[in-house]
Design an enzyme around this catalytic site. Structure first.
Site, short mmCIF file in Angstrom:
data_model
loop_
_atom_site.label_atom_id
_atom_site.label_comp_id
_atom_site.label_asym_id
_atom_site.label_seq_id
_atom_site.Cartn_x
_atom_site.Cartn_y
_atom_site.Cartn_z
N HIS A 291 1.04 -0.98 -0.13
CA HIS A 291 0.12 -0.44 -0.19
C HIS A 291 1.02 1.00 -0.07
CE1 HIS A 291 -3.33 -2.48 2.26
NE2 HIS A 291 -3.09 -3.17 1.35
N HIS B 2 -1.29 -10.97 -4.84
CA HIS B 2 0.61 -10.02 -4.75
C HIS B 2 1.46 -11.44 -5.12
CE1 HIS B 2 -0.23 -7.56 -1.96
NE2 HIS B 2 -0.77 -8.53 -1.18
N HIS C 42 -9.06 -2.02 -4.62
CA HIS C 42 -8.12 -2.46 -4.01
C HIS C 42 -6.87 -3.87 -4.65
CE1 HIS C 42 -5.77 -2.89 -0.30
NE2 HIS C 42 -5.68 -3.95 -0.44
N ASP D 19 -2.69 -2.62 -5.05
CA ASP D 19 -1.99 -3.75 -4.98
C ASP D 19 -0.61 -4.04 -5.83
OD1 ASP D 19 -2.76 -3.93 -2.12
OD2 ASP D 19 -3.84 -6.07 -2.55
#
Length: 306
Positions: free
Chosen positions: A81, A265, A238, A242
């Site tokens: 973030h 991720h 969101h 990421d």
């Protein structure tokens, strides 16, 4: 003042908060740095070998957050973030001091990082920025998950699809031109989880610092946070945040088009490692007004330095 010059924060920024997974309180400083420094993390709770450089090949874990490590095993986790905020605001150089392994989760988004950076302002140097230009299309797949990156002329496009069996989250899609579009909804979008997964996470030693103050919790067809969602596509937005943070581990902003379905991720890191496997996949380009249209780093950057 040129938008194509390297930038850093004008003053030191101090933040304190809990680590999402560790549950430990951490103090973080974002400090100005000279041109061509890049982003450097320093673990101030350690005396030796405490410098950790964000890089795609330094990712040691990508399970539920991104963790980077140096050659001595010193780690920085949950940095995505913060890295997303630095990427989106065009911060090229900064020293990040941290007295714990995990970056504070704050409200679960990049909102506080962005607000504090804009509060102190950006210092613009006379040194041209460098960007990575993608030359070849590259794909990566993992079962039903997929991600690709391909060339673009002057922007970074992130096109993301989220698919959940949970009916409230469901299938969400969104796309941003990162250097041109208003990114407030991306910066403000919080991490999220399903209520039924919380106990599982805590049993394996994760989410010790998680709460309704720093995460959206979904139970069946309800959001447990009293304030609800901050924007209609907060879940997928969101994931785009990421993705921005994870690709900034390349060390530079990127010109290319990213398309991702059901990623996270690990998938982003797998793709970026594949990009850097071959030198002909990308070019590192020094930018000035003579070799790139002013469209790049336009509206969003004008706002950030106003």
């Amino acid at each position: 003042m040129s938008l194509h010059k390297q930038k850093t924060v004008k003053k030191k920024i101090q933040l304190t908060g809990v680590g999402l997974h560790s549950g430990k309180i951490a103090n973080l400083n974002i400090k100005p740095a000279k041109p061509n420094t890049g982003i450097i993390f320093i673990r101030t709770d350690l005396k030796n070998n405490n410098e950790v450089i964000p890089h795609v090949n330094n990712v040691s874990s990508a399970v539920l957050c991104t963790t980077i490590s140096n050659e001595y095993g010193v780690k920085i986790s949950t940095l995505e973030h913060l890295m997303g905020a630095l990427f989106g605001l065009g911060v090229d150089n900064a020293i990040i001091e941290l007295d714990s392994e995990e970056v504070p989760i704050l409200d679960g988004s990049a909102k506080v990082f962005v607000e504090e950076i804009l509060k102190v302002g950006l210092e613009i140097s006379n040194t041209p920025i460098k960007v990575i230009r993608i030359n070849n299309k590259i794909d990566f797949k993992d079962g039903n998950k997929s991600i690709s990156i391909e060339p673009s002329k002057v922007n970074l496009e992130i096109d993301f699809e989220l698919v959940y069996e949970n009916k409230l989250i469901g299938n969400q899609k969104n796309k941003f031109q990162i250097y041109e579009d208003e990114l407030t909804d991306v910066f403000n979008s919080r991490t999220f989880c399903l209520f039924e997964d919380i106990e599982k996470l805590r049993k394996i030693g994760l989410a010790k610092g998680g709460s309704l103050d720093n995460a959206i919790v979904v139970k069946d067809d309800k959001i447990l946070n009293e304030s609800g969602l901050r924007n209609k596509k907060e879940f997928v937005n969101h994931k785009i945040l990421d993705c921005m943070g994870d690709i900034y581990l390349s060390g530079y902003r990127i010109i290319g088009k990213i398309k991702c379905s059901q990623g996270g991720h690990k998938l982003t890191n797998d793709l970026m490692r594949k990009v850097f496997e071959k030198n002909d996949n990308f070019s590192l380009v020094e930018i000035n007004e003579k070799n790139l249209p002013n469209a790049i780093f336009g509206k969003q950057y004008l706002k950030s330095i106003a």
